[in-house]
Design a protein around this motif. Sequence first.
Motif, short mmCIF file in Angstrom:
data_model
loop_
_atom_site.label_atom_id
_atom_site.label_comp_id
_atom_site.label_asym_id
_atom_site.label_seq_id
_atom_site.Cartn_x
_atom_site.Cartn_y
_atom_site.Cartn_z
N ILE A 1 -0.33 4.82 -1.49
CA ILE A 1 -0.68 4.84 -2.91
C ILE A 1 -2.11 5.30 -3.14
O ILE A 1 -2.38 6.15 -3.99
CB ILE A 1 -0.44 3.45 -3.55
CG1 ILE A 1 1.05 3.11 -3.52
CG2 ILE A 1 -0.98 3.40 -4.97
CD1 ILE A 1 1.38 1.67 -3.89
N HIS B 1 0.81 -1.22 0.00
CA HIS B 1 0.00 0.00 0.00
C HIS B 1 0.85 1.27 0.00
O HIS B 1 0.31 2.37 -0.01
CB HIS B 1 -0.93 0.01 1.21
CG HIS B 1 -2.10 -0.91 1.06
ND1 HIS B 1 -1.97 -2.28 0.99
CD2 HIS B 1 -3.41 -0.65 0.94
CE1 HIS B 1 -3.16 -2.83 0.85
NE2 HIS B 1 -4.06 -1.86 0.82
N TYR B 2 2.17 1.13 0.03
CA TYR B 2 3.07 2.28 0.11
C TYR B 2 3.96 2.37 -1.12
O TYR B 2 4.33 1.35 -1.70
CB TYR B 2 3.95 2.17 1.37
CG TYR B 2 3.14 2.21 2.64
CD1 TYR B 2 2.73 3.41 3.19
CD2 TYR B 2 2.74 1.03 3.26
CE1 TYR B 2 1.97 3.43 4.34
CE2 TYR B 2 1.98 1.05 4.41
CZ TYR B 2 1.59 2.26 4.94
OH TYR B 2 0.82 2.28 6.08
N GLU B 3 4.32 3.59 -1.46
CA GLU B 3 5.25 3.85 -2.56
C GLU B 3 6.39 4.71 -2.03
O GLU B 3 6.16 5.66 -1.30
CB GLU B 3 4.53 4.58 -3.69
CG GLU B 3 5.41 4.86 -4.88
CD GLU B 3 4.64 5.47 -6.04
OE1 GLU B 3 5.20 5.49 -7.14
OE2 GLU B 3 3.51 5.94 -5.85
#
Length: 64
Positions: free
Chosen positions: A42, A27-29
């Motif tokens: 994201i 869920h992270y960038e």
Amino acid sequence: MGHPTLLRVPLGNGQLGDRVLPLPLDHYEVLRHGEWCTVMVIATGEVVFQGEGRAEVVVSRAPF
């Protein structure tokens, strides 16, 4: 107990600091711009970290 997602950021003097994040890893960038790093969710674009150094999002090797 699960293996939480961690935000790992440099603290200086070669040390790293970890902060538990609430969402799964995917869920992270992480965006890198030279020496600058931004970590965001994201789906929402919420910035959870912005600063100098090489931040990364990892899954903890130990459950807690």
